[in-house]
Write a protein that holds these residues in place. Structure first.
Motif, PDB file in Angstrom:
ATOM      1  N   ILE A  96       0.813  -1.287   0.014  1.00 53.87           N
ATOM      2  CA  ILE A  96       0.102   0.158  -0.073  1.00 53.87           C
ATOM      3  C   ILE A  96       0.921   1.087  -0.087  1.00 53.87           C
ATOM      4  O   ILE A  96       0.708   2.157  -0.564  1.00 53.87           O
ATOM      5  CB  ILE A  96      -0.986   0.078   1.185  1.00 53.87           C
ATOM      6  CG1 ILE A  96      -1.974  -1.087   0.953  1.00 53.87           C
ATOM      7  CG2 ILE A  96      -1.569   1.349   1.530  1.00 53.87           C
ATOM      8  CD1 ILE A  96      -3.280  -1.323   1.970  1.00 53.87           C
ATOM      9  N   GLU A  97       1.855   1.265   0.719  1.00 59.78           N
ATOM     10  CA  GLU A  97       2.765   2.116   0.836  1.00 59.78           C
ATOM     11  C   GLU A  97       3.434   2.527  -0.535  1.00 59.78           C
ATOM     12  O   GLU A  97       3.618   3.673  -0.929  1.00 59.78           O
ATOM     13  CB  GLU A  97       3.925   2.249   1.736  1.00 59.78           C
ATOM     14  CG  GLU A  97       3.396   2.320   3.250  1.00 59.78           C
ATOM     15  CD  GLU A  97       4.327   2.293   4.177  1.00 59.78           C
ATOM     16  OE1 GLU A  97       4.014   2.117   5.502  1.00 59.78           O
ATOM     17  OE2 GLU A  97       5.634   2.215   3.876  1.00 59.78           O
ATOM     18  N   ALA A  98       4.018   1.251  -0.991  1.00 58.82           N
ATOM     19  CA  ALA A  98       4.374   1.439  -2.599  1.00 58.82           C
ATOM     20  C   ALA A  98       3.345   2.100  -3.628  1.00 58.82           C
ATOM     21  O   ALA A  98       3.689   2.994  -4.518  1.00 58.82           O
ATOM     22  CB  ALA A  98       4.995   0.178  -2.984  1.00 58.82           C
ATOM     23  N   VAL A  99       2.267   1.931  -3.605  1.00 55.69           N
ATOM     24  CA  VAL A  99       1.459   1.940  -4.506  1.00 55.69           C
ATOM     25  C   VAL A  99       0.861   3.617  -4.277  1.00 55.69           C
ATOM     26  O   VAL A  99       0.945   4.330  -5.155  1.00 55.69           O
ATOM     27  CB  VAL A  99       0.046   1.145  -4.529  1.00 55.69           C
ATOM     28  CG1 VAL A  99      -0.870   1.474  -3.416  1.00 55.69           C
ATOM     29  CG2 VAL A  99      -0.623   1.181  -6.098  1.00 55.69           C
ATOM     30  N   VAL A 100       1.019   4.091  -2.997  1.00 52.32           N
ATOM     31  CA  VAL A 100       0.692   5.256  -2.778  1.00 52.32           C
ATOM     32  C   VAL A 100       1.680   6.329  -3.248  1.00 52.32           C
ATOM     33  O   VAL A 100       1.629   7.369  -3.789  1.00 52.32           O
ATOM     34  CB  VAL A 100       0.483   5.673  -1.083  1.00 52.32           C
ATOM     35  CG1 VAL A 100       0.395   6.917  -0.740  1.00 52.32           C
ATOM     36  CG2 VAL A 100      -1.085   5.039  -0.720  1.00 52.32           C
ATOM     37  N   ASP A 101       3.161   5.788  -3.158  1.00 52.51           N
ATOM     38  CA  ASP A 101       4.052   6.586  -3.452  1.00 52.51           C
ATOM     39  C   ASP A 101       4.213   6.759  -4.939  1.00 52.51           C
ATOM     40  O   ASP A 101       4.356   7.623  -5.395  1.00 52.51           O
ATOM     41  CB  ASP A 101       5.386   5.849  -3.063  1.00 52.51           C
ATOM     42  CG  ASP A 101       5.703   6.100  -1.420  1.00 52.51           C
ATOM     43  OD1 ASP A 101       5.110   7.198  -1.013  1.00 52.51           O
ATOM     44  OD2 ASP A 101       6.368   5.359  -0.933  1.00 52.51           O
ATOM     45  N   HIS A 102       3.716   5.588  -5.700  1.00 52.62           N
ATOM     46  CA  HIS A 102       3.479   5.867  -7.202  1.00 52.62           C
ATOM     47  C   HIS A 102       2.245   7.078  -7.395  1.00 52.62           C
ATOM     48  O   HIS A 102       2.610   7.763  -8.366  1.00 52.62           O
ATOM     49  CB  HIS A 102       3.030   4.544  -7.835  1.00 52.62           C
ATOM     50  CG  HIS A 102       2.945   4.393  -9.238  1.00 52.62           C
ATOM     51  ND1 HIS A 102       3.860   4.900 -10.124  1.00 52.62           N
ATOM     52  CD2 HIS A 102       1.750   4.415  -9.973  1.00 52.62           C
ATOM     53  CE1 HIS A 102       3.368   4.964 -11.281  1.00 52.62           C
ATOM     54  NE2 HIS A 102       2.035   4.773 -11.288  1.00 52.62           N
ATOM     55  N   VAL A 103       1.341   6.731  -6.807  1.00 51.99           N
ATOM     56  CA  VAL A 103       0.300   7.862  -7.189  1.00 51.99           C
ATOM     57  C   VAL A 103       0.791   9.216  -6.831  1.00 51.99           C
ATOM     58  O   VAL A 103       0.678  10.153  -7.781  1.00 51.99           O
ATOM     59  CB  VAL A 103      -0.909   7.536  -5.822  1.00 51.99           C
ATOM     60  CG1 VAL A 103      -1.837   8.648  -6.079  1.00 51.99           C
ATOM     61  CG2 VAL A 103      -1.623   6.315  -6.315  1.00 51.99           C
ATOM     62  N   ILE A 104       1.545   9.410  -5.730  1.00 48.16           N
ATOM     63  CA  ILE A 104       1.974  10.734  -5.831  1.00 48.16           C
ATOM     64  C   ILE A 104       3.112  11.367  -6.826  1.00 48.16           C
ATOM     65  O   ILE A 104       2.922  12.491  -7.393  1.00 48.16           O
ATOM     66  CB  ILE A 104       2.788  10.753  -4.084  1.00 48.16           C
ATOM     67  CG1 ILE A 104       1.953  10.832  -3.211  1.00 48.16           C
ATOM     68  CG2 ILE A 104       3.684  12.045  -4.221  1.00 48.16           C
ATOM     69  CD1 ILE A 104       2.617  10.465  -1.907  1.00 48.16           C
ATOM     70  N   THR A 105       3.805  10.321  -7.614  1.00 53.74           N
ATOM     71  CA  THR A 105       4.623  10.577  -8.772  1.00 53.74           C
ATOM     72  C   THR A 105       3.466  11.006  -9.997  1.00 53.74           C
ATOM     73  O   THR A 105       4.040  11.387 -10.772  1.00 53.74           O
ATOM     74  CB  THR A 105       5.452   9.346  -9.324  1.00 53.74           C
ATOM     75  OG1 THR A 105       4.532   8.597  -9.763  1.00 53.74           O
ATOM     76  CG2 THR A 105       6.526   8.817  -8.125  1.00 53.74           C
ATOM     77  N   LEU A 106       2.498  10.676  -9.987  1.00 56.56           N
ATOM     78  CA  LEU A 106       1.427  10.877 -10.979  1.00 56.56           C
ATOM     79  C   LEU A 106       0.979  12.315 -11.091  1.00 56.56           C
ATOM     80  O   LEU A 106       0.317  12.801 -11.995  1.00 56.56           O
ATOM     81  CB  LEU A 106       0.268  10.157 -10.973  1.00 56.56           C
ATOM     82  CG  LEU A 106       0.295   8.495 -11.059  1.00 56.56           C
ATOM     83  CD1 LEU A 106      -0.967   7.765 -10.972  1.00 56.56           C
ATOM     84  CD2 LEU A 106       1.213   8.163 -12.406  1.00 56.56           C
ATOM     85  N   ARG A 107       1.127  12.933  -9.709  1.00 57.36           N
ATOM     86  CA  ARG A 107       0.724  14.421  -9.759  1.00 57.36           C
ATOM     87  C   ARG A 107       1.315  15.255 -10.928  1.00 57.36           C
ATOM     88  O   ARG A 107       2.488  15.156 -11.142  1.00 57.36           O
ATOM     89  CB  ARG A 107       1.051  15.005  -8.325  1.00 57.36           C
ATOM     90  CG  ARG A 107       0.043  14.395  -7.516  1.00 57.36           C
ATOM     91  CD  ARG A 107       0.196  14.983  -5.914  1.00 57.36           C
ATOM     92  NE  ARG A 107      -0.456  14.082  -5.001  1.00 57.36           N
ATOM     93  CZ  ARG A 107      -0.692  14.280  -3.776  1.00 57.36           C
ATOM     94  NH1 ARG A 107       0.357  15.047  -3.194  1.00 57.36           N
ATOM     95  NH2 ARG A 107      -1.355  13.611  -2.925  1.00 57.36           N
ATOM     96  N   LYS A 108       0.382  16.344 -11.109  1.00 63.80           N
ATOM     97  CA  LYS A 108       1.228  17.315 -12.265  1.00 63.80           C
ATOM     98  C   LYS A 108       1.672  18.273 -11.500  1.00 63.80           C
ATOM     99  O   LYS A 108       1.298  18.392 -10.333  1.00 63.80           O
ATOM    100  CB  LYS A 108      -0.218  18.088 -12.955  1.00 63.80           C
ATOM    101  CG  LYS A 108      -1.012  17.032 -13.865  1.00 63.80           C
ATOM    102  CD  LYS A 108      -1.897  17.849 -14.843  1.00 63.80           C
ATOM    103  CE  LYS A 108      -2.773  16.801 -15.699  1.00 63.80           C
ATOM    104  NZ  LYS A 108      -4.169  16.669 -15.356  1.00 63.80           N
ATOM    105  N   PRO A 109       3.006  18.597 -11.979  1.00 64.38           N
ATOM    106  CA  PRO A 109       3.620  19.608 -11.242  1.00 64.38           C
ATOM    107  C   PRO A 109       2.747  20.861 -10.875  1.00 64.38           C
ATOM    108  O   PRO A 109       2.019  21.286 -11.858  1.00 64.38           O
ATOM    109  CB  PRO A 109       4.876  20.061 -12.111  1.00 64.38           C
ATOM    110  CG  PRO A 109       4.725  19.337 -13.409  1.00 64.38           C
ATOM    111  CD  PRO A 109       3.429  18.516 -13.266  1.00 64.38           C
TER     112      PRO A 109
END
Ligand code: HEC
Length: 110
Positions: A96-109
């Protein structure tokens, strides 16, 4: 080719972790191997959120616009919200931590 594509879609639809996310095609397209979080996201979450996080199927929030804190996101993914089920019985704490960290990388700058 069409056959392979439908197999891929089916595998994603049934949430088969690690089934196809690591395909050589994907590695080649990105120039690097996908992270564990990305593989999990593509198999478990992309169904509603899309691989880029902005699909918004079934009322899913656009994750590229999310302002949620990491801790809040971990709690939401654990427990679910509205039409989204909780993942605490399906994924480990580390996943779950790994998937959340991936979600954070999807954010637009910003
Ligand atoms: C069945 C469709 C579905 C799947 C699969 C799904 N979600 Fe969701 N997700 C939703 C919906 C619907 C919401 C909006 C919930 C609400 O606010 O009522 C949501 C909201 C969220 C939010 C909150 C965003 C915000 O800023 O409000 C996060 C983070 C999130 N999802 C991450 C994930 C992750 C990570 C996964 C995979 C482990 C996942 N979701 C799988 C449907 C889904």
């Amino acid at each position: 080719m069409a056959m392979m594509r439908s197999v891929l879609i089916l595998a994603v639809a049934f949430g088969m972790v690690l089934a196809c996310g690591d395909s050589p095609v994907e590695v080649a397209a990105q120039g690097r191997a996908p992270s564990e979080g990305q593989i999990l996201f593509n198999t478990q979450c992309a169904l509603c959120h899309g691989r880029k996080g902005d699909l918004g199927l079934n009322g899913a929030k656009d994750l590229t616009l999310s302002i949620m804190k990491r801790e809040e996101m971990i709690a939401l993914v654990n427990n679910g919200k509205g039409a989204m089920m909780g993942y605490k019985t399906m994924l480990s704490k580390k996943e779950i931590e790994a998937v959340v960290d991936h979600v954070i990388t999807l954010r637009k700058p910003a």
